[in-house]
Design an enzyme around this catalytic site. Structure first.
Site, PDB file in Angstrom:
ATOM      1  N   LYS A 121      51.788   2.163-102.578  1.00  0.00           N
ATOM      2  CA  LYS A 121      51.368   1.031-103.405  1.00  0.00           C
ATOM      3  C   LYS A 121      52.319  -0.153-103.251  1.00  0.00           C
ATOM      4  O   LYS A 121      52.016  -1.273-103.651  1.00  0.00           O
ATOM      5  CB  LYS A 121      51.302   1.434-104.891  1.00  0.00           C
ATOM      6  CG  LYS A 121      50.543   2.724-105.150  1.00  0.00           C
ATOM      7  CD  LYS A 121      49.219   2.772-104.440  1.00  0.00           C
ATOM      8  CE  LYS A 121      48.602   4.153-104.435  1.00  0.00           C
ATOM      9  NZ  LYS A 121      49.358   5.187-103.762  1.00  0.00           N
ATOM     10  N   CYS A 191      55.692   9.106 -94.552  1.00  0.00           N
ATOM     11  CA  CYS A 191      55.239  10.363 -93.944  1.00  0.00           C
ATOM     12  C   CYS A 191      54.460  10.118 -92.655  1.00  0.00           C
ATOM     13  O   CYS A 191      53.691   9.178 -92.552  1.00  0.00           O
ATOM     14  CB  CYS A 191      54.431  11.163 -94.945  1.00  0.00           C
ATOM     15  SG  CYS A 191      55.424  11.661 -96.373  1.00  0.00           S
ATOM     16  N   SER A 468      44.594  11.351-101.150  1.00  0.00           N
ATOM     17  CA  SER A 468      45.706  10.939-100.313  1.00  0.00           C
ATOM     18  C   SER A 468      45.202  10.633 -98.915  1.00  0.00           C
ATOM     19  O   SER A 468      44.214  11.205 -98.450  1.00  0.00           O
ATOM     20  CB  SER A 468      46.742  12.067-100.250  1.00  0.00           C
ATOM     21  OG  SER A 468      47.662  11.853 -99.219  1.00  0.00           O
TER      22      SER A 468
END
Length: 556
Positions: A121, A191, A468
């Site tokens: 975000k 990630c 996700s």
């Protein structure tokens, strides 16, 4: 220029005295003041290296004749926040970041900005702020994590969540789980798959707000330090030329970003963030645009979780620019748009080369002829819902099955782990939307549990919450209107048949109109009454997911 507002003239002597309190010399005060928005913290792996990036940006600004001043932005690690109350606070930080950055910039009158975000975000929040304050701005992210290595194979965070499902199903033992745990996330950085953070950092390049490599140069590479220095130098050029975010993030640039999104196979969360960014730019963004663009945009990349390549592979293959160069072969991009390099997009990508056609497929040999994201509509989602089509197994592109209904993520997880979800089921998780959650939790736990237990090719999952970027399978989120707003998802019962047809962009609850009307008379909408603070304020103000879950709807 800031010196006209704060530094020059006798009436600004009090301001100058406070600059002296900061240790700023008269020479520093006379130069353009460049705000560096640092997302550094010690709890988010994608942000723990940002202090190094910020120092490099400061050096670049100073080398180019500016005065760098650092101030902070918050960030939540979605991985750490996953699966508990903390996830309710993830999406709301996008607006907190935009608002707090706006306050800092306009209160102190900066001449230019370098935004240093990295995670989910954080990137869209700062892009929203950049559009809102509209002063010359360059982005440089903290960079992606290197892929992990388990049993000689590359891996990433999505595999770790799926390993928990595999453990629950008895497919791996304690030792194997521990080996995964200790080797999946080997470095700092966002990630390593095409999850939300990397999606948005790549799209920042496409939007023209980040330099080449912003989305793909690994966090641990020295090239990222060099990139940060160049970002610091480049913002000074933008200040001289007065090139601003709204000159760059035009309607054409946003459409370019949506096109690249489809080719890259980005996270479904981009369908929340691109509308929110467009909103701040005064550009209309309708979810229907997604399918229109998808129909003519080939999916060229299958990075994790959709495939077995990672951000480091995309970087070595030529990065975002190489993907864009492929798309120009079909005339899918407006290459005339201005970028933060001071050049057009076409000039930026002119020399780009696709160095690995397995990582970046050519337009003649795509993974699919249509884009990575699809927006479905039907009676259960008249305003739309979103699926990462490129991460769905072919056998699940069309599916029909009975609903298993849960009013929160925790109940769904318990049922999955208890073996109560069977092949063919459609798991429905409701009251997790922007207002109903509140906060529209990202739900990697249930999708990973389903995948880890080997059910991702047999079970679909739909929700008014979101997923996700690490999610794979027939996971359909952003159902609008959401349950708390009286959307049809609030009236689904166990055993109802739900039909999903991703190629046809359709989703239907197969229950008669008369039965649904009867349920609306007897079934109560469940509104949470125990929320307070930031969550309560967010729930009272947030729009539906199809509008980007925005707080403020701007029209210029």
């Amino acid at each position: 220029m800031i010196k006209e507002k704060i530094v020059d003239g006798f009436n600004n002597a009090p301001h100058r005295s406070l600059y002296h309190a900061l240790g700023l010399t008269a020479e520093e005060q006379s130069r353009p003041l460049i705000g560096i928005v640092s997302s550094y913290n010690e709890i988010v792996p994608g942000h723990m290296n940002i202090d190094k990036i910020v120092n490099a940006v400061k050096m670049g600004v100073a080398m180019a004749g500016g005065t760098p001043i650092v101030f902070p932005a918050i960030a939540v690690c979605d991985g750490i926040a996953m699966g508990h109350t903390g996830m309710k606070y993830s999406l709301i930080t996008r607006d907190l970041i935009a608002d707090s950055t706006e306050a800092m910039v306009l209160a102190h009158g900066f001449d230019g900005l370098v935004m240093v975000p990295n995670c989910d975000k954080n990137v869209p929040g700062l892009l929203m702020a950049a559009a809102r304050v509209n002063i010359p701005t360059v982005f440089v992210s903290g960079g992606p994590m290197l892929a992990g290595r388990v049993d000689g194979k590359k891996t990433s965070l999505s595999s770790m969540f799926e390993a928990v499902g595999a453990y629950k199903a008895g497919k791996i033992d304690d030792n194997q789980l521990r080996v995964c745990e200790e080797n999946t996330c080997p470095t700092c950085g966002s990630c390593s798959g095409m999850y939300t953070a990397n999606s948005m950092n790549c799209l920042t390049e496409v939007l023209g707000m980040g330099l080449k490599g912003n989305g793909t140069i690994p966090a641990v590479y020295s090239a990222r330090i060099e990139l940060a220095k160049h970002a610091g130098m480049q913002v000074m050029e933008l200040v001289k030329k007065n090139i601003r975010p709204r000159d760059i993030m035009t309607e054409a640039a946003i459409k370019n970003a949506l096109t690249a999104d489809m080719a890259l196979g980005c996270s479904t969360n981009s369908m929340l963030h691109l509308p929110a960014i467009a909103n701040e730019c005064g550009v209309e963004f309708n979810l229907n645009m997604a399918n229109e663009v998808s129909e003519k945009t080939p999916n060229l990349c299958h990075l994790a979780p959709a495939g077995h390549t990672y951000m480091e592979d995309l970087n070595e293959a030529g990065g975002v620019y190489a993907v864009l160069k492929e798309l120009t072969k079909l005339g899918l991009l407006d290459t005339s748009v201005m970028t933060c390099t001071g050049k057009t997009l076409g000039e930026n990508i002119e020399s780009a080369v696709n160095k690995d056609t397995e990582v970046i497929r050519t337009v003649d040999n795509p993974y699919s002829k249509t884009g990575g994201i699809a927006v479905l509509r039907g009676n259960i989602a008249p305003d739309g819902c979103v699926v990462k089509r490129s991460a769905v197994a072919p056998e699940m592109l069309v599916h029909e099955g009975p609903a298993k209904v849960f009013d929160c993520e925790e109940d769904a997880i318990s049922a999955i782990y208890a073996g109560k979800i069977l092949k063919g089921d459609v798991v429905v998780i409701r009251y997790e939307g922007p207002a109903g959650g509140p906060g529209m939790r990202e739900m990697l736990n249930p999708t990973s549990a389903i995948a880890g237990m080997g059910l991702d090719k047999d079970v679909a999952l739909i929700t008014d919450g979101r997923f996700s970027g690490a999610t794979r399978g027939a996971s359909i989120g952003h159902v609008s209107p959401e349950a708390v707003s009286g959307g049809l998802i609030a009236y689904v019962k166990d055993g109802d048949i739900i039909s999903i047809n991703i190629p046809e962009y359709s989703i239907e609850l197969k229950v008669s109109e008369s039965e649904l009307n009867a349920r609306k008379e007897t079934m109560e909408i469940k509104k949470k009454t125990d929320i307070k603070g930031a969550l309560a304020r967010y729930a009272s103000q947030v729009s539906s997911a199809d509008k980007g879950a925005v707080i403020n709807k701007f029209k210029d």
